[in-house]
Design a protein around this motif. Structure first.
Motif, short mmCIF file in Angstrom:
data_model
loop_
_atom_site.label_atom_id
_atom_site.label_comp_id
_atom_site.label_asym_id
_atom_site.label_seq_id
_atom_site.Cartn_x
_atom_site.Cartn_y
_atom_site.Cartn_z
N GLY A 189 -7.11 4.46 -4.55
CA GLY A 189 -5.93 4.49 -3.70
C GLY A 189 -6.04 3.02 -2.91
N LYS A 190 -7.04 2.56 -2.71
CA LYS A 190 -6.93 1.37 -2.22
C LYS A 190 -6.49 0.15 -2.79
CE LYS A 190 -9.66 -2.15 0.38
NZ LYS A 190 -10.74 -2.59 1.10
N GLY A 191 -6.70 -0.07 -4.14
CA GLY A 191 -6.13 -1.01 -4.89
C GLY A 191 -4.74 -0.62 -5.04
N LEU A 192 -3.96 0.44 -4.74
CA LEU A 192 -2.71 0.67 -4.83
C LEU A 192 -2.12 0.04 -3.46
CD1 LEU A 192 -0.45 2.00 -6.46
CD2 LEU A 192 -0.81 3.95 -5.14
N LYS A 193 -2.93 0.49 -2.31
CA LYS A 193 -2.51 0.28 -1.12
C LYS A 193 -2.41 -1.48 -1.10
CE LYS A 193 -4.22 1.77 3.11
NZ LYS A 193 -5.26 2.63 3.71
N THR A 194 -3.31 -2.04 -1.52
CA THR A 194 -3.32 -3.41 -1.64
C THR A 194 -1.78 -4.28 -2.05
OG1 THR A 194 -5.65 -3.49 -1.58
CG2 THR A 194 -4.75 -5.55 -1.72
N ALA A 195 -1.92 -3.56 -3.52
CA ALA A 195 -0.88 -4.01 -4.20
C ALA A 195 0.64 -3.74 -3.42
CB ALA A 195 -0.89 -3.19 -5.58
N LEU A 196 0.61 -2.42 -2.71
CA LEU A 196 1.98 -2.29 -2.17
C LEU A 196 2.01 -3.24 -0.94
CD1 LEU A 196 2.03 1.76 -1.98
CD2 LEU A 196 3.58 0.05 -3.30
N THR A 197 1.11 -3.64 -0.37
CA THR A 197 1.07 -4.52 0.86
C THR A 197 1.48 -5.72 0.20
OG1 THR A 197 -0.66 -3.46 1.77
CG2 THR A 197 -0.28 -5.59 2.60
N ILE A 198 0.83 -6.29 -0.99
CA ILE A 198 1.17 -7.67 -1.15
C ILE A 198 2.66 -7.65 -1.85
CG2 ILE A 198 0.79 -9.31 -3.07
CD1 ILE A 198 -1.98 -8.34 -3.16
N PHE A 199 3.08 -6.59 -2.32
CA PHE A 199 4.55 -6.65 -2.95
C PHE A 199 5.41 -6.63 -1.68
CE2 PHE A 199 2.56 -5.59 -7.07
CZ PHE A 199 3.01 -6.80 -7.72
N GLY A 200 5.21 -5.80 -0.71
CA GLY A 200 6.05 -5.74 0.35
C GLY A 200 6.27 -6.83 1.20
N VAL A 201 5.12 -7.54 1.31
CA VAL A 201 5.34 -9.03 1.99
C VAL A 201 5.93 -10.07 1.21
CG1 VAL A 201 3.67 -10.73 2.83
CG2 VAL A 201 2.85 -8.44 3.35
N LEU A 202 5.61 -10.10 0.07
CA LEU A 202 6.44 -11.00 -1.15
C LEU A 202 7.93 -10.62 -0.95
CD1 LEU A 202 4.41 -11.38 -4.36
CD2 LEU A 202 5.05 -13.17 -2.53
N GLY A 203 8.07 -9.34 -0.98
CA GLY A 203 9.72 -8.77 -0.88
C GLY A 203 10.32 -9.37 0.46
N THR A 204 9.71 -9.15 1.45
CA THR A 204 10.25 -9.54 2.81
C THR A 204 10.54 -11.01 2.88
OG1 THR A 204 8.66 -7.80 3.52
CG2 THR A 204 9.80 -9.24 5.10
N ILE A 205 9.47 -11.85 2.20
CA ILE A 205 9.73 -13.36 2.32
C ILE A 205 10.82 -13.60 1.49
CG2 ILE A 205 8.49 -15.46 1.80
CD1 ILE A 205 5.71 -14.14 2.55
N LYS B 58 4.81 0.18 16.93
CA LYS B 58 4.57 1.49 16.12
C LYS B 58 3.59 1.32 14.99
CE LYS B 58 7.79 3.89 18.48
NZ LYS B 58 7.19 4.91 19.36
N LYS B 59 3.60 0.08 14.44
CA LYS B 59 2.90 0.28 13.07
C LYS B 59 1.90 -0.86 13.14
CE LYS B 59 5.77 2.37 10.35
NZ LYS B 59 5.33 3.63 9.83
N LYS B 60 1.26 -0.90 14.12
CA LYS B 60 -0.12 -2.04 14.55
C LYS B 60 -1.24 -1.96 13.48
CE LYS B 60 -1.44 -4.87 17.99
NZ LYS B 60 -2.40 -4.83 19.49
N ASP B 61 -1.25 -0.57 13.15
CA ASP B 61 -2.28 -0.45 11.89
C ASP B 61 -2.13 -0.78 10.48
OD1 ASP B 61 -3.81 0.25 14.27
OD2 ASP B 61 -3.25 2.49 14.15
N SER B 62 -0.81 -0.94 10.49
CA SER B 62 -0.44 -1.48 8.88
C SER B 62 -0.62 -2.84 8.61
CB SER B 62 0.94 -0.55 8.95
OG SER B 62 1.48 -1.29 7.67
N VAL B 63 -1.24 -3.41 8.02
CA VAL B 63 -1.40 -4.67 7.40
C VAL B 63 -0.09 -5.23 6.85
CG1 VAL B 63 -2.59 -6.46 6.07
CG2 VAL B 63 -3.89 -4.44 7.00
N GLY B 64 0.55 -4.30 6.06
CA GLY B 64 1.76 -4.79 5.27
C GLY B 64 2.99 -5.02 6.24
N TRP B 65 3.03 -4.32 7.35
CA TRP B 65 4.00 -4.11 8.22
C TRP B 65 3.77 -5.55 9.02
CZ3 TRP B 65 8.65 -2.13 9.85
CH2 TRP B 65 9.25 -0.96 9.23
N ARG B 66 2.65 -5.70 9.40
CA ARG B 66 2.41 -6.92 10.46
C ARG B 66 2.46 -8.11 9.68
NH1 ARG B 66 -3.25 -4.50 11.50
NH2 ARG B 66 -3.80 -6.33 10.45
N GLU B 67 1.82 -8.29 8.61
CA GLU B 67 2.26 -9.53 7.73
C GLU B 67 3.70 -9.74 7.23
OE1 GLU B 67 -0.10 -11.88 7.03
OE2 GLU B 67 -1.86 -10.52 7.55
N ALA B 68 4.33 -8.71 7.03
CA ALA B 68 5.77 -9.02 6.53
C ALA B 68 6.60 -9.43 7.68
CB ALA B 68 6.26 -7.62 5.72
#
Lengths: 439, 191
Positions: free
Chosen positions: A40-56, A99-109
């Motif tokens: 699950g962790k690998g998937l989470k990291t991948a989702l974060t990375i793609f989420g951030v890349l997408g936002t940029i 609201k989303k302070k605990d989510s790395v993806g939200w913070r980075e994106a």
């Protein structure tokens, strides 16, 4: 450590605890250190990375569309448009904060989006009002308005943007005959964050990214901000800097599981080898030292004093780190980190005696490094290390034979010797390994 | 909890700063455009090998080199005030510089680019142009620049920019060729 191994370790821990080999406390610490063992962790990291890349990408896309100079739109409308991504980014960041302070993806994106939007708003306004191209001022303003996001949203990507941004700023200022010393103060503004991340977990992705970027950015910035009034000072400064990186990496990051997690050591090693190879030629050692001090108008003597501060800083730090390794009886690291000592000796020699002596010194140093590395590789039965040592020797041989007057026969013999060295050391290791298995 | 409140205040302060900086840029220029006095500046050919082009026409002013008394101290990046004079043809040009805000006459605040001494005991100060580009739609800009250079090189007197000036701040309004804005000129030449 690979995921598979972590899984195995996690399966073992309960047994180890129940048999009293590990305390519960230690088991918790292990869990903390290796993180979640499941996929699950690998998937989470991948989702974060793609989420951030997408936002940029989206941010960049929106800005490109807005950057088209819509000449049919009125000036007022264009100004409003300049604010749209900025306000959207701010609302996104505020939502994340609340609201989303605990989510790395939200913070980075969200922080990356906002950071890009700030720069876009300023440059779009510049475009609307035909402002003259003050690139330095624009960069500085942009970076300073973005920096607080790093701290407020605990976000790493804006920190990387910031580091690159202030380096670009420094390069631009210096190339316009300005003085970019302020860069170090700007970098200083980020150090509490980098320090905090490394303290939290020096092997985590944010720390590793920050350390790679820091070592690269500082490498560039030293070159940019050196005023170069004293010719050849770069030799000592760069040898000192790379020695520091290498020694620090060995001291504090020695047990990093992968090469990727050893940014200081990798940049330090490659940088040090690169500079040392340059120093095996005679030209860098010519016309250096006080006798060639540059008095001409293009050089700022006051800014030149800062060169000595940097020099003293890196040399003293390198010596301190050398001493720390010396006390640990780590002769191998001391040897690898002693480029700084040799650069000081070489600089003095080239200034007062002969640049040839300095050049020979670095040839001898690289040869010694190569041989010692090969021996170490054989001793610890590591083919990678052995061949790295052989590679250093081969490269040195190649460089020397292309610029020396040796005849074909001599060159031939030397290459055969180096080649034989390769084979013998590899055979030795394989044999040693074989013996190990037979036992 | 208290910490969270402080952070929220800081967060809002940052957001305000991010809004105020561009807003200030806009208000400042709008004031100049609305209340400033209009001047026409003649322009010169541009270096055709400018690397970052495409979205704007580079505009070059002449008369950026000033001769000053030898004992006046000037240095690179120093803030200075360029004095505007209007010639017989109605065009504006810079005729002098001052290190302090001039008491009378119109002026534009800019910076010293570099200073150089000549053997004859004269001192020259090159000043930075307070405006150097005119943004256009990306397809139009390269064509506009070709027209610009062609007309300027043919010594056509009818190429100039209009600039609004208020209390030392200048905003470039439009680029004109043959009495038409460059946009109109290109459109009419196409048709």
């Amino acid at each position: 450590m690979s995921r598979k191994n972590v899984k195995w370790l996690y399966a073992e821990i309960p047994k180890l605890v129940s048999e009293g080999i590990l305390s519960g406390d230690m088991a918790d610490k292990l869990h903390q250190y290796y993180g979640e063992g499941d996929e699950g962790k690998g998937l989470k990291t991948a989702l974060t990375i793609f989420g951030v890349l997408g936002t940029i990408l989206i941010a960049a896309g929106i800005i490109l569309i807005l950057a088209k100079n819509w000449s049919e739109l009125s000036r007022e409308l264009r100004t409003v448009i300049a604010f749209l991504p900025l306000v959207a980014g701010q609302l996104l960041a505020l939502y994340t904060y609340l609201k989303k302070k605990d989510s790395v993806g939200w913070r980075e994106a969200s922080s990356s989006f906002l950071m890009i939007a700030v720069g876009a708003a300023i440059s779009l306004i510049g475009q609307t009002y035909n402002l003259p191209g003050d690139f330095d001022g624009f960069m500085l303003l942009w970076m300073l308005l973005g920096l607080p996001l790093v701290y407020l949203l605990d976000a790493t990507l804006p920190a990387l943007f910031y580091m690159i941004g202030i380096t670009v700023w420094a390069g631009s200022v210096q190339s316009n005959n300005g003085d970019a010393l302020f860069f170090w103060a700007l970098l200083g503004l980020l150090t509490p964050y980098i320090y905090k991340k490394i303290k939290q977990n020096q092997y985590s992705n944010p720390s590793v990214f920050l350390c790679w970027s820091l070592s690269a950015v500082m490498c560039a910035a030293i070159g940019i901000t050196l005023e170069k009034v004293l010719p050849g000072l770069w030799i000592i400064v760069y040898c000192g800097y790379f020695s520091c990186l290498y020694l620090l990496g060995e001291l504090r990051f020695k047990y990093s599981p992968t090469i990727w997690q050893q940014p200081f050591k990798v940049v330090g090693t490659l940088g040090m080898l690169g500079v040392s190879f340059i120093l095996t030629y005679e030209w860098p050692w010519n016309h250096i030292g006080w006798r060639n001090y540059r008095h001409t108008a293009g050089y700022n003597e006051i800014a030149g004093y800062f060169d000595y501060v940097v020099l003293a800083g890196v040399v003293l730090t390198a010596f301190y780190l050398l001493y720390a390794h010396w006390r640990k009886r780590d002769a191998y690291s001391v040897l690898w980190g002693s480029a700084v000592v040799l650069s000081l000796v070489g600089y003095t020699a080239a200034q007062y005696a002969d640049s040839m002596a300095a050049m020979l010194l670095f040839n001898a140093y690289l040869l010694l490094l190569g041989i010692v590395t090969v021996i170490k590789g054989v001793r610890i039965k590591n083919l990678g290390v052995t061949n790295a040592g052989m590679l250093i020797i081969t490269l040195l041989a190649l460089l020397r034979f292309f610029d020396s007057d040796l005849g074909f026969v001599e060159r031939g013999i030397a290459f055969i010797l180096v080649g034989a060295g390769f084979l013998v050391s590899n055979i030795l290791i394989l044999k040693k390994r074989g013996e190990g298995h037979e036992k | 909890m208290k910490n969270k409140k402080i952070f929220l205040v800081l967060f809002i302060a940052l957001m305000l700063a991010q809004l105020i900086v561009p807003a200030y840029m806009i208000v400042h220029r709008e004031l100049v455009l609305h209340n400033g006095k209009q001047y026409k500046f003649r322009v010169q050919p541009v270096d055709p090998y400018h690397p970052l082009r495409g979205r704007y026409v580079s505009v070059h002013l002449g008369d950026l080199q000033m001769t000053v008394p030898k004992d006046e101290k000037y240095y690179g990046n120093q803030a200075i005030y360029a004095l505007i004079t209007i010639d017989d043809m109605g065009y504006a040009r810079f005729t002098g510089i001052s290190r302090t805000v001039p008491e009378n006459g119109e002026y534009i605040k800019t910076k010293v680019a570099y200073v150089y001494d000549e053997n004859g005991g004269q001192k020259h100060v090159q000043i930075e142009a307070p405006f150097d580009r005119y943004y256009m739609e990306e397809k139009m800009a390269p064509q506009a620049e070709r027209e610009y250079n062609k007309h300027v090189r043919d010594r056509n007197d009818n190429v100039y920019v209009t600039v609004k000036v208020l209390s030392g701040s200048a905003v470039l309004e439009r680029l004109y060729i043959e009495g038409m804005t460059i946009e109109d000129y290109i459109k009419s030449n196409k048709g």
